[in-house]
Design a protein around this motif. Structure first.
Motif, mmCIF file in Angstrom:
data_model
loop_
_atom_site.group_PDB
_atom_site.id
_atom_site.type_symbol
_atom_site.label_atom_id
_atom_site.label_comp_id
_atom_site.label_asym_id
_atom_site.label_seq_id
_atom_site.Cartn_x
_atom_site.Cartn_y
_atom_site.Cartn_z
ATOM 1 N N VAL A 12 -15.581 3.642 16.481
ATOM 2 C CA VAL A 12 -14.956 4.876 16.481
ATOM 3 C C VAL A 12 -13.575 4.956 15.882
ATOM 4 O O VAL A 12 -12.883 3.883 15.769
ATOM 5 N N LEU A 13 -12.827 6.110 16.055
ATOM 6 C CA LEU A 13 -11.331 6.191 15.295
ATOM 7 C C LEU A 13 -10.619 7.553 15.914
ATOM 8 O O LEU A 13 -11.400 8.585 16.010
ATOM 9 N N LYS A 14 -9.455 7.076 16.387
ATOM 10 C CA LYS A 14 -8.566 8.233 16.717
ATOM 11 C C LYS A 14 -7.791 8.598 15.336
ATOM 12 O O LYS A 14 -7.047 7.703 14.987
ATOM 13 N N VAL A 15 -7.838 9.651 14.714
ATOM 14 C CA VAL A 15 -7.229 9.935 13.364
ATOM 15 C C VAL A 15 -5.504 9.895 13.447
ATOM 16 O O VAL A 15 -5.150 9.462 12.635
ATOM 17 N N HIS A 16 -5.063 10.669 14.631
ATOM 18 C CA HIS A 16 -3.542 10.669 14.616
ATOM 19 C C HIS A 16 -3.449 10.031 16.163
ATOM 20 O O HIS A 16 -3.986 10.431 17.176
ATOM 21 N N SER B 104 -18.793 19.993 3.402
ATOM 22 C CA SER B 104 -18.037 18.741 4.083
ATOM 23 C C SER B 104 -18.788 18.539 5.378
ATOM 24 O O SER B 104 -19.542 19.055 5.874
ATOM 25 N N ASP B 105 -18.407 17.269 5.991
ATOM 26 C CA ASP B 105 -18.956 16.747 7.196
ATOM 27 C C ASP B 105 -17.955 16.119 7.957
ATOM 28 O O ASP B 105 -16.518 16.369 7.511
ATOM 29 N N GLY B 106 -18.228 15.611 9.323
ATOM 30 C CA GLY B 106 -17.157 14.937 10.069
ATOM 31 C C GLY B 106 -16.317 13.729 9.547
ATOM 32 O O GLY B 106 -15.450 13.433 9.996
ATOM 33 N N PHE B 107 -16.887 13.174 8.475
ATOM 34 C CA PHE B 107 -16.266 12.099 7.889
ATOM 35 C C PHE B 107 -15.437 12.473 6.670
ATOM 36 O O PHE B 107 -14.782 11.663 6.165
ATOM 37 N N SER B 108 -15.622 13.642 6.086
ATOM 38 C CA SER B 108 -14.732 14.364 5.131
ATOM 39 C C SER B 108 -13.092 13.849 5.358
ATOM 40 O O SER B 108 -12.397 13.492 4.293
ATOM 41 N N GLY B 109 -12.526 14.179 6.414
ATOM 42 C CA GLY B 109 -11.071 14.073 6.323
ATOM 43 C C GLY B 109 -10.551 12.745 6.836
ATOM 44 O O GLY B 109 -9.313 12.768 6.812
ATOM 45 N N ILE B 110 -11.577 11.792 6.945
ATOM 46 C CA ILE B 110 -11.090 10.548 7.114
ATOM 47 C C ILE B 110 -11.795 9.345 6.270
ATOM 48 O O ILE B 110 -11.394 8.313 6.090
ATOM 49 N N GLY C 180 -17.679 3.075 2.031
ATOM 50 C CA GLY C 180 -17.093 1.650 2.541
ATOM 51 C C GLY C 180 -16.015 1.908 3.472
ATOM 52 O O GLY C 180 -15.736 0.828 4.023
ATOM 53 N N ILE C 181 -15.226 3.047 3.406
ATOM 54 C CA ILE C 181 -13.914 3.175 3.915
ATOM 55 C C ILE C 181 -14.634 3.431 5.875
ATOM 56 O O ILE C 181 -14.028 2.905 6.664
ATOM 57 N N ILE C 182 -15.504 3.994 5.903
ATOM 58 C CA ILE C 182 -16.165 4.272 7.162
ATOM 59 C C ILE C 182 -16.650 2.701 7.777
ATOM 60 O O ILE C 182 -16.454 2.803 9.119
ATOM 61 N N ARG C 183 -17.146 2.133 6.967
ATOM 62 C CA ARG C 183 -17.617 0.799 7.334
ATOM 63 C C ARG C 183 -16.655 -0.165 7.552
ATOM 64 O O ARG C 183 -16.880 -1.413 8.035
ATOM 65 N N GLY C 184 -15.242 0.099 7.185
ATOM 66 C CA GLY C 184 -14.332 -0.684 7.256
ATOM 67 C C GLY C 184 -14.248 -1.876 6.185
ATOM 68 O O GLY C 184 -13.489 -3.013 6.276
ATOM 69 N N GLU C 185 -14.935 -1.688 5.125
ATOM 70 C CA GLU C 185 -15.060 -2.754 4.009
ATOM 71 C C GLU C 185 -13.921 -2.534 3.005
ATOM 72 O O GLU C 185 -13.814 -3.375 2.100
ATOM 73 N N THR C 186 -13.393 -1.453 2.903
ATOM 74 C CA THR C 186 -12.402 -1.163 1.699
ATOM 75 C C THR C 186 -11.297 -0.057 2.553
ATOM 76 O O THR C 186 -11.546 0.217 3.745
ATOM 77 N N THR C 187 -10.074 0.257 1.880
ATOM 78 C CA THR C 187 -9.171 0.923 2.238
ATOM 79 C C THR C 187 -8.981 2.229 1.437
ATOM 80 O O THR C 187 -9.686 2.404 0.474
ATOM 81 N N ILE C 188 -8.443 3.164 1.919
ATOM 82 C CA ILE C 188 -8.113 4.540 1.293
ATOM 83 C C ILE C 188 -7.446 4.137 -0.128
ATOM 84 O O ILE C 188 -7.997 4.955 -1.235
ATOM 85 N N GLU C 189 -6.592 3.477 0.085
ATOM 86 C CA GLU C 189 -5.755 3.193 -1.158
ATOM 87 C C GLU C 189 -6.404 2.567 -2.095
ATOM 88 O O GLU C 189 -6.324 3.260 -3.261
ATOM 89 N N LYS C 190 -7.413 1.523 -1.841
ATOM 90 C CA LYS C 190 -8.059 0.887 -2.763
ATOM 91 C C LYS C 190 -9.184 1.739 -3.509
ATOM 92 O O LYS C 190 -9.383 1.683 -4.699
ATOM 93 N N LYS C 191 -9.888 2.499 -2.754
ATOM 94 C CA LYS C 191 -10.845 3.610 -3.358
ATOM 95 C C LYS C 191 -9.980 4.561 -4.260
ATOM 96 O O LYS C 191 -10.580 4.971 -5.041
ATOM 97 N N ALA C 192 -9.048 5.025 -3.705
ATOM 98 C CA ALA C 192 -8.141 5.868 -4.442
ATOM 99 C C ALA C 192 -7.744 5.522 -6.114
ATOM 100 O O ALA C 192 -7.737 5.947 -6.935
ATOM 101 N N GLU C 193 -7.445 3.992 -6.061
ATOM 102 C CA GLU C 193 -7.109 3.248 -7.097
ATOM 103 C C GLU C 193 -8.363 3.175 -8.170
ATOM 104 O O GLU C 193 -8.340 3.379 -9.332
ATOM 105 N N GLU C 194 -9.394 3.105 -7.660
ATOM 106 C CA GLU C 194 -10.748 2.845 -8.294
ATOM 107 C C GLU C 194 -11.095 4.138 -8.767
ATOM 108 O O GLU C 194 -11.570 4.229 -10.009
#
Length: 556
Positions: free
Chosen positions: A4-8, A325-331, A508-522
């Motif tokens: 689970v995740l609380k966004v803010h 879009s889906d419920g994961f789009s914003g995260i 992979g972000i949802i699974r916790g395998e990578t970060t937003i910053e790393k995927k943005a750089e890729e």
């Protein structure tokens, strides 16, 4: 894997990252929640008891109000929650502290190989554009497409044609029963079968000749006729376009002179080749098309002399878009675009955030982020004007979420919008652009378009996008004739299910395998290669050349 995740921190709702079962005890930040019902992945449950009229907060902003009591651990739905959002005003503007740009040292000296135009802009592709000033010429546009595409090596895969021919042969041989025995295949699984790159191109340095059709140009208001001329002028000025052929009937409202004036207003030194053919002057259709074919072919030989050469990353203009879009789009995927946008802005490039109906609820934040008062006033004016037009037609931004959006967790427009706005990152808003206006300076720009996928991508390309990054959680094949559209999945299930349309996976972000910053750089590295012509997007391979002008009535 996090479940689970609380966004803010201010949120009173939690997102399920996996399917959760009724009766489960969910622990988040040392607090326990007993689920009162099944919570499917992408959906949310409340963390505080809500009474009717109480506010629901997500992404740190108001996204709805309870229509009835909602208990802790209960799922939010259209039955218990209605759209609501904070009001906004320039009078409440509070300029933010100085922006802390991300570190971009590793990209400062990087380049891409693009097509340099005389106005200093650089294209990621080199297209010849064929357009009709009025819908009466659509048939002739399609005849030109049939004449040019295959002969020049730009033809589409023959897989589907071969299938129909096979079925015809079976029907002639044994009737419908023989047809029923046919085993269907999926040629899209192997993208090579859709790749036209293995055909021999006549013009090595021309990426394609694109043929647009539409339903406008006459029988419309003078304003819409002029807006069409402005749209085509903006496309002509896009650095991905190197030359233009225009077909006209002759008596329509959208005139060639209107087009030329719009071009000159955008670029007084415009020097790309423009070929103009008017059917009522030529007399016969065949005379006009024969002349158009000859002159366009000559134009293509000249365009072929333009070759890719290095350009700094600051020459990129990237559109930021979401759809399906889906419920994961914003995260996952949308924040990836946001960080990429911040990286490009720090490199003095341009990014374009569109879809005004999907900025509902975050207007005040964007007003606060505007670099100057003039941009803030323009944004408020455009948002209120757009909303008023919708309301005059008994509609509203709250009607924006589709059935698919709602099914996958985007219960209100404000929830959808707060997640969609993540594509804009944290950079200051340099300017606010109305439909077909061009950005003048590096930075993040807001572009007034509908949320409708094709209307938005059509508008972003008109505002100079040379690449569009398009996130999706449900899947959409949307593309554009002259601007490569990169499809980015919010979840890996989609990427595996629809491999023929997805270019990049953020699951992979949802699974916790990578970060937003790393995927943005890729993703930025992917964009550099795409801009250099090393890749074709899946929408390009599928020839998904979607183009719809915006008649500014109500499109949400």
């Amino acid at each position: 894997m996090q479940r689970v995740l609380k966004v803010h921190p201010a949120d009173n709702v939690i997102v399920a990252l996996q399917n959760l079962k009724e009766g489960e005890v969910v622990v988040y930040e040392n607090e326990e929640f007993v689920l009162l019902e099944d919570i499917d992945a992408k959906h949310k449950f409340v963390t505080k008891q809500l009474q009717k009229g109480d506010e629901l907060i997500m992404y740190g902003v108001l996204v709805g109000k309870a229509q009835q009591g909602i208990k802790v651990g209960q799922r939010i739905s259209t039955a218990n929650l209605k759209h609501d959002a904070e009001d906004f005003s320039v009078s409440k503007r509070r300029p933010l502290p100085k922006w802390q740009a991300p570190n971009v040292d590793k990209w400062i000296n990087r380049t891409f190989n693009g097509y340099h135009r005389s106005d200093g802009k650089v294209g990621t592709a080199n297209y010849w554009l064929v357009i009709p000033l009025v819908f009466c010429e659509n048939k002739n546009i399609l005849k030109l497409r049939d004449a040019f595409d295959k002969a020049l090596g730009f033809g589409v895969s023959e897989a589907y044609q071969n299938q129909v021919e096979d079925l015809v042969a079976r029907f002639k041989d044994g009737g419908v029963e023989k047809v029923k025995e046919y085993q269907t295949q999926d040629p899209a699984i192997e993208m090579g079968s859709l790749d036209t790159g293995n055909q021999e191109k006549v013009f090595k340095h021309v990426d394609g000749i694109k043929f647009l059709t539409h339903e406008m140009g006459c029988g419309c208001t003078n304003e819409d006729a002029q807006r069409l001329a402005a749209l085509f002028a903006a496309y002509a000025c896009n650095p991905n376009v190197g030359g233009i052929t225009i077909l006209s009937l002759g008596c329509q409202k959208t005139r060639f002179q209107d087009f030329l004036e719009e071009v000159k207003s955008r670029n007084p030194q415009f020097d790309k080749t423009i070929l103009f053919f008017e059917q009522q002057q030529y007399g016969t259709e065949s005379a006009m098309l024969s002349a158009a074919i000859k002159e366009t072919f000559i134009g293509l030989t000249e365009l072929n002399n333009v070759e890719r050469t290095p350009a700094p990353l600051s020459a990129l203009t990237i559109g930021l878009k979401c759809g399906g879009s889906d419920g994961f789009s914003g995260i996952s995927a949308n924040p990836v675009l946001g960080h990429l946008s911040d990286l490009l802005v720090a490199l003095n490039g341009k990014t374009l955030l569109a879809e005004f109906p999907e900025l509902c609820g975050v207007e005040q934040d964007l007003i606060n982020r505007c670099e100057d008062q003039q941009a803030a006033f323009k944004f408020e004016k455009l948002m209120r004007s757009y909303a008023a037009i919708a309301e005059s037609q008994h509609a509203g931004f709250d009607m924006n979420p589709s059935a698919g959006n709602i099914k996958d967790g985007l219960i209100t427009d404000a929830i959808k919008s707060a997640g969609a706005a993540k594509k804009g990152g944290t950079a200051p808003v340099k300017s606010v652009l109305n439909y077909t206006e061009l950005p003048e300076a590096p930075g993040l720009h807001l572009v007034c378009t509908p949320g409708n996928d094709v209307l938005a991508t059509t508008g972003q390309t008109a505002s100079g996008a040379t690449i569009i990054l398009f996130t999706t959680g449900l899947g959409t094949p949307t593309g554009n004739p002259v601007c490569p559209v990169v499809k980015i999945s919010t979840n890996t299930i989609l990427a595996q299910k629809m491999p023929d349309i997805i270019d990049f996976d953020c699951g992979g972000i949802i699974r916790g395998e990578t970060t937003i910053e790393k995927k943005a750089e890729e993703l930025l590295e992917y964009c550099i290669k795409l801009a250099s012509g090393d890749y074709l997007t899946k929408s390009q391979l599928l020839r998904q050349d979607d183009f719809i002008p915006w008649q500014q009535n109500v499109n949400l």
